[in-house]
Design a protein around this motif. Structure first.
Motif, PDB file in Angstrom:
ATOM      1  N   ALA A  69       0.833  -1.203   0.000  1.00  0.00           N
ATOM      2  CA  ALA A  69       0.000   0.000   0.000  1.00  0.00           C
ATOM      3  C   ALA A  69       0.866   1.251   0.000  1.00  0.00           C
ATOM      4  O   ALA A  69       0.550   2.256  -0.671  1.00  0.00           O
ATOM      5  CB  ALA A  69      -0.928  -0.014   1.207  1.00  0.00           C
ATOM      6  N   GLN A  70       1.974   1.212   0.718  1.00  0.00           N
ATOM      7  CA  GLN A  70       2.891   2.347   0.755  1.00  0.00           C
ATOM      8  C   GLN A  70       3.532   2.577  -0.617  1.00  0.00           C
ATOM      9  O   GLN A  70       3.639   3.708  -1.096  1.00  0.00           O
ATOM     10  CB  GLN A  70       3.976   2.089   1.799  1.00  0.00           C
ATOM     11  N   LEU A  71       3.960   1.490  -1.249  1.00  0.00           N
ATOM     12  CA  LEU A  71       4.556   1.616  -2.588  1.00  0.00           C
ATOM     13  C   LEU A  71       3.558   2.165  -3.598  1.00  0.00           C
ATOM     14  O   LEU A  71       3.925   2.897  -4.517  1.00  0.00           O
ATOM     15  CB  LEU A  71       5.071   0.243  -3.053  1.00  0.00           C
ATOM     16  N   ALA A  72       2.288   1.809  -3.440  1.00  0.00           N
ATOM     17  CA  ALA A  72       1.260   2.234  -4.390  1.00  0.00           C
ATOM     18  C   ALA A  72       0.985   3.728  -4.332  1.00  0.00           C
ATOM     19  O   ALA A  72       0.380   4.278  -5.252  1.00  0.00           O
ATOM     20  CB  ALA A  72      -0.029   1.456  -4.145  1.00  0.00           C
ATOM     21  N   ARG A  73       1.433   4.398  -3.267  1.00  0.00           N
ATOM     22  CA  ARG A  73       1.205   5.839  -3.179  1.00  0.00           C
ATOM     23  C   ARG A  73       1.993   6.601  -4.233  1.00  0.00           C
ATOM     24  O   ARG A  73       1.621   7.712  -4.616  1.00  0.00           O
ATOM     25  CB  ARG A  73       1.600   6.336  -1.785  1.00  0.00           C
ATOM     26  N   THR A  74       3.066   6.011  -4.712  1.00  0.00           N
ATOM     27  CA  THR A  74       3.900   6.682  -5.717  1.00  0.00           C
ATOM     28  C   THR A  74       3.649   6.181  -7.128  1.00  0.00           C
ATOM     29  O   THR A  74       4.267   6.667  -8.067  1.00  0.00           O
ATOM     30  CB  THR A  74       5.382   6.489  -5.375  1.00  0.00           C
ATOM     31  N   ASP A 107      -6.391  -1.654  -2.636  1.00  0.00           N
ATOM     32  CA  ASP A 107      -5.884  -0.542  -3.451  1.00  0.00           C
ATOM     33  C   ASP A 107      -5.888  -0.968  -4.918  1.00  0.00           C
ATOM     34  O   ASP A 107      -5.189  -1.916  -5.293  1.00  0.00           O
ATOM     35  CB  ASP A 107      -4.465  -0.182  -3.016  1.00  0.00           C
ATOM     36  N   PRO A 108      -6.633  -0.293  -5.796  1.00  0.00           N
ATOM     37  CA  PRO A 108      -6.693  -0.699  -7.214  1.00  0.00           C
ATOM     38  C   PRO A 108      -5.380  -0.511  -7.948  1.00  0.00           C
ATOM     39  O   PRO A 108      -5.233  -1.009  -9.068  1.00  0.00           O
ATOM     40  CB  PRO A 108      -7.783   0.219  -7.790  1.00  0.00           C
ATOM     41  N   LEU A 121       1.566 -14.720   0.760  1.00  0.00           N
ATOM     42  CA  LEU A 121       1.058 -14.233  -0.518  1.00  0.00           C
ATOM     43  C   LEU A 121      -0.447 -14.451  -0.632  1.00  0.00           C
ATOM     44  O   LEU A 121      -1.169 -13.616  -1.191  1.00  0.00           O
ATOM     45  CB  LEU A 121       1.792 -14.941  -1.665  1.00  0.00           C
ATOM     46  N   SER A 122      -0.934 -15.568  -0.121  1.00  0.00           N
ATOM     47  CA  SER A 122      -2.378 -15.823  -0.147  1.00  0.00           C
ATOM     48  C   SER A 122      -3.121 -14.804   0.710  1.00  0.00           C
ATOM     49  O   SER A 122      -4.185 -14.300   0.330  1.00  0.00           O
ATOM     50  CB  SER A 122      -2.672 -17.240   0.339  1.00  0.00           C
ATOM     51  N   PHE A 123      -2.548 -14.496   1.872  1.00  0.00           N
ATOM     52  CA  PHE A 123      -3.143 -13.485   2.749  1.00  0.00           C
ATOM     53  C   PHE A 123      -3.230 -12.143   2.025  1.00  0.00           C
ATOM     54  O   PHE A 123      -4.267 -11.473   2.049  1.00  0.00           O
ATOM     55  CB  PHE A 123      -2.278 -13.366   4.009  1.00  0.00           C
ATOM     56  N   VAL A 124      -2.146 -11.751   1.380  1.00  0.00           N
ATOM     57  CA  VAL A 124      -2.103 -10.466   0.675  1.00  0.00           C
ATOM     58  C   VAL A 124      -3.095 -10.452  -0.478  1.00  0.00           C
ATOM     59  O   VAL A 124      -3.842  -9.479  -0.677  1.00  0.00           O
ATOM     60  CB  VAL A 124      -0.670 -10.192   0.176  1.00  0.00           C
ATOM     61  N   ALA A 125      -3.125 -11.527  -1.261  1.00  0.00           N
ATOM     62  CA  ALA A 125      -3.984 -11.566  -2.456  1.00  0.00           C
ATOM     63  C   ALA A 125      -5.454 -11.408  -2.095  1.00  0.00           C
ATOM     64  O   ALA A 125      -6.227 -10.803  -2.844  1.00  0.00           O
ATOM     65  CB  ALA A 125      -3.762 -12.875  -3.208  1.00  0.00           C
TER      66      ALA A 125
END
Length: 860
Positions: free
Chosen positions: A114-119, A149-150, A140-144
């Motif tokens: 989510a932090q990376l997606a801000r940029t 965040d689109p 990875l399953s947890f994250v998916a």
């Protein structure tokens, strides 16, 4: 190649899932797809994090996650302390650090993304998920499952048809099946030293659409040692009995069932296949045996000694309905008995099977006379199949052979040359053969005449039409009217014995096409097509597919035309029909223009268009010019439309193509009327009238009336408009009638007769809506508004006519995002966004972003 739609769905589709699992067998292109997706996302400014799971690291905790997050190690320091410590423990653990249990680490990864997606957008890819270590897979399953965040997209790939254990059951799945025949052919053509002719078709069939198989089989040729090594370990680990059984399975033809293979083995014990099934090499289901990968079949066959391979084919021949084929493979020299059996069997299969069997029979024939006869039959079968390269491989200059064989060979080679765009050479070859064909040989005479007529229609060259009289009855060396030539050909067909039903149907359809009997033409083509497809005889379809599409477009049957274009392009790619591919590309562009779906920048710039002589392919040239003209008209470029459509006629008004050019005269008149060049178009119209004679077809009569109403200064426009629309026969060509009505309505409105104009426009709007002609719909709505109607009938949803992607672009633009910002959201280039908006504005009846915002506010 062939995965463009999948990449579009992953990166640009409005309905793309945030998390996606790509499934497929070995060689289907999973890894390549992930790489392309990552490359394209990176080029659009996205941050791409990639990892590839490895079996050797499957027992190392968090090995895959370590690989994935290593490039963003510096970003950890911006996270809360507990999450920082959890992530640092993966990379630089100290004596006090340990990867925390529970939700801390998965939450830390989710927060990091989510932090990376801000940029900017983020794409996370993991290849070969089935080899991923258990701990990484859990994170990875947890994250998916929790992405909100689109701007973050997660893309996995795994081997097989089902998700690996541990993958969330609700994860979206994209199964990768075989490439389409068209995509497979394109991929093969991209390989260095790719085979041609029969070898090319055999490779495409053998590869079964598997990309890796196409590449490896093309690279290997007849030297398969590299492929054998790919499967050596798995095959050598099998029991000897299973290896022996796999040889028989690999030697069997794809259409032969498990029972045949078991009979050849002399056993009914299915347990022999169990080790190969467990190794994932084959599947045995419902009496069928299938290799998991075409390369496995190749390896299982070629790794066994030649003596055993020959024995397998002999055993299969003893129990199979395809015995002659197996005997031919087992033969080590000329054998007349096998050759004769192959020749007899050739009558039972499709044209590909027949051509291959006859070629094998020729090679096995001890006597030269038999060899020549079988080679000539193979040449005819390859021509009926529609493969020019195979025809040219089989062709040998005629020596002391039967005149009938010489004529058949000339037809085959002439047809191949024509499909490759060499019309002059093809016609001259046929003319020379016709001079040496006895008049008593009516079947060969008809075949030569039919092919020569097809070449003349494609070339459009006046000298070819003049010389056709020599073929169709030799009544006049000067030829005659084009319709007379086709009528003579039909009469010749009726008196020729032994002529197949498809040939009769195609002859009738061609004449109907030329005389504008569109309904009859479409029906005859349909019936002929059904029979030809059943026989695998694609050659005659290659000659007629463009005319079929023309007819369907004229009749308003656009969905059928679109399907036929796609089918034809597939055949054209597989068999390398150069000029057919060009025709269909032009017709596809025409269809998009008729639907109002044209985009700026449409060009015909592929290698075919640069290498083919359009001077001797005037039908193709005419279709290309019309496509360009209609595209320019849809995009509002009246001068460009007139320039392209005017090129369909010479300076003196003579048509570029004697059939296609005159049928564009009304479109030329529309463009001329809009650009103030009525006098120039009137000159062309006068020449068209003379060329059509005293009895033009009904369709040409209607088109000339429409043109005269627009550009003939000496004519009464209303009289000609009425003649163009009131004839009940005009309903057979709905788009042309709707255009004429629109022109009449504009004339009525400008002469202050708005009520009459509205009546015409209402009919135009109904017809255009039914056809799906969006540009014509908008034109009719605009004229209705201009004639005093407050608002033309439209969908309750102002965005209802837009595609899903166009709706998303419109909403983002209405929110104030620039083209670049919109593109970054949707992984599109700014230019593509601008092109979509360019097409959307006329459909919405607006011209600016300000109006777009107002429109959506009203919608809300």
């Amino acid at each position: 190649m062939g995965r463009e739609a999948d990449v579009d769905r992953i990166l640009r589709g409005v309905d793309r899932p945030q998390s996606l699992l790509v499934l497929g067998d070995t060689g289907t292109g999973k890894t390549r797809l992930l790489r392309i997706a990552g490359k394209e996302a990176g080029e659009r400014g996205a941050r791409v994090l990639s990892a590839r799971a490895c079996p050797s690291e499957a027992r190392q905790s968090y090995a895959c996650l370590h690989q994935l997050l290593l490039p963003v190690l510096d970003e950890f320091d911006n996270l809360p302390d507990p999450q920082q410590r959890a992530l640092h423990a993966l990379f630089a653990p100290t004596a006090d650090d340990a990867v925390p249990e529970g939700m801390v680490l998965p939450t830390a990864v989710l927060t990091l993304l989510a932090q990376l997606a801000r940029t900017g957008p983020v794409l996370l890819t993991v290849d070969d998920l089935q080899d991923c270590d258990r701990d990484s897979l859990a994170v990875l399953s947890f994250v998916a499952r929790r992405l909100t965040d689109p701007s973050v997209t997660v893309l996995f790939s795994a081997h097989g048809e089902a998700p690996p254990p541990g993958v969330p059951s609700d994860l979206a799945v994209l199964p990768l099946g075989p490439l389409s025949p068209r995509a497979a052919a394109r991929l093969l053509d991209a390989q260095p030293g790719a085979p041609t002719g029969r070898a090319r078709l055999e490779l495409l069939r053998q590869a079964e659409g598997n990309p890796l198989a196409i590449i490896e089989l093309s690279r290997a040729g007849e030297r398969t040692r590299g492929i054998q090594q790919m499967y050596a370990a798995r095959l050598e680990a099998l029991p000897e009995g299973t290896q022996h059984a796999l040889l028989y399975a690999a030697a069997a033809l794809p259409q032969e069932e498990l029972g045949t293979v078991m009979a050849a083995l002399g056993s009914d014990d299915l347990r022999v296949w169990a080790p190969a099934e467990a190794a994932g090499l084959i599947t045995v289901i419902g009496g069928r045996l299938a290799f998991g990968n075409p390369l496995a079949r190749t390896a299982a066959y070629h790794r066994r000694p030649a003596q055993l391979r020959r024995r397998a084919h002999k055993d299969l021949a003893a129990v199979s309905a395809h015995g002659p084929s197996h005997l031919a493979t087992a033969a080590v020299g000329p054998d007349e008995s096998v050759a004769a059996a192959l020749q007899a069997a050739s009558a039972l299969g499709d044209r590909f099977t027949a051509a291959r069997a006859l070629e094998q029979a020729a090679l096995l024939s001890p006597l030269g006379h038999d060899r020549a006869g079988r080679l000539a039959a193979a040449l005819t079968a390859a021509s009926e199949l529609g493969d020019p390269a195979w025809v040219r491989e089989l062709y040998a200059p005629p020596g002391e052979v039967d005149p009938e064989q010489t004529g058949a060979a000339a037809c085959a080679v002439g047809g191949a040359l024509s499909l490759l765009s060499f019309q002059r050479e093809a016609f001259d070859l046929l003319l020379e053969a016709a001079r040496h064909t006895p008049e008593s040989d009516t079947k060969t005479g008809f075949a030569l005449a039919a092919v020569a007529t097809g070449i003349a229609r494609q070339s459009g060259l006046p000298q070819h039409w003049r010389q056709l009289g020599f073929f169709v009855g030799r009544v006049s060396k000067d030829g005659g009217q084009h319709t007379d030539v086709l009528a003579s050909l039909k009469a010749l067909a009726s008196t020729t014995t032994g002529l197949g039903r498809p040939a009769q149907l195609l002859t009738t359809a061609s004449l109907a096409h030329h005389t504008d009997e569109s309904d009859l033409c479409a029906e005859q083509f349909r019936q002929a097509g059904e029979r030809l497809r059943a026989q695998g005889a694609l050659g005659p379809l290659a000659w007629t597919v463009a005319d079929q599409v023309d007819t369907l477009l004229d009749l308003g049957r656009w969905s059928e035309a679109e399907s036929l274009i796609e089918e034809g392009l597939s055949y054209a790619a597989v068999h390398r029909w150069t000029r057919v591919e060009m025709d269909l590309e032009a017709l596809g562009t025409t269809l998009r223009a008729l639907r109002g779906e044209s985009v700026p920048g449409t060009r015909f710039t592929g290698p075919n268009w640069r290498s083919v002589s359009l001077h001797e392919n005037r039908a193709t040239h005419a279709r290309m010019l019309r496509a360009c003209g209609l595209t320019a008209m849809v995009l509002g470029d009246g001068d460009g439309a007139f320039r392209h459509l005017r090129t369909l006629f010479a300076d003196d008004g003579d048509p570029l193509d004697p059939f296609l050019s005159p049928r564009c005269v009304a479109e030329l008149a529309v463009a001329a009327h809009r650009t103030g060049r009525r006098r120039e178009a009137a000159h062309v119209l006068a020449r068209v009238r003379r060329s059509q004679g005293v009895r033009p077809t009904t369709r040409m009569t209607l088109l000339m009336h429409h043109a005269a109403a627009l550009v003939d200064e000496d004519a009464d426009p209303e009289h000609h408009f009425q003649l163009a629309v009131v004839n009940p026969e005009a309903a057979r060509w709905p788009l042309e009638r709707a255009r004429a009505r629109l022109g009449y309505a504009i004339w009525l409105r400008r002469h202050r007769r708005p009520l009459e104009a509205r009546a015409q426009l209402t009919v135009v709007l109904e017809a255009a809506t039914r056809l799906g002609a969006r540009h014509l719909v908008e034109s009719a709505r605009g004229e209705l508004r201009a004639s005093g109607v407050a608002e033309a009938p439209s969908s309750a949803d102002p965005l209802g006519e837009l595609t899903a992607q166009q709706r998303q672009i419109v909403r983002l633009a209405a929110d104030g995002l620039s083209n670049r910002e919109t593109g970054e959201q949707l992984f599109l280039s700014p230019r593509t966004v601008g092109s979509h908006l360019y097409n959307v504005y006329p459909k919405l009846g607006i011209s600016s972003r300000h109006q777009l915002r107002d429109l959506l506010v009203c919608e809300k």
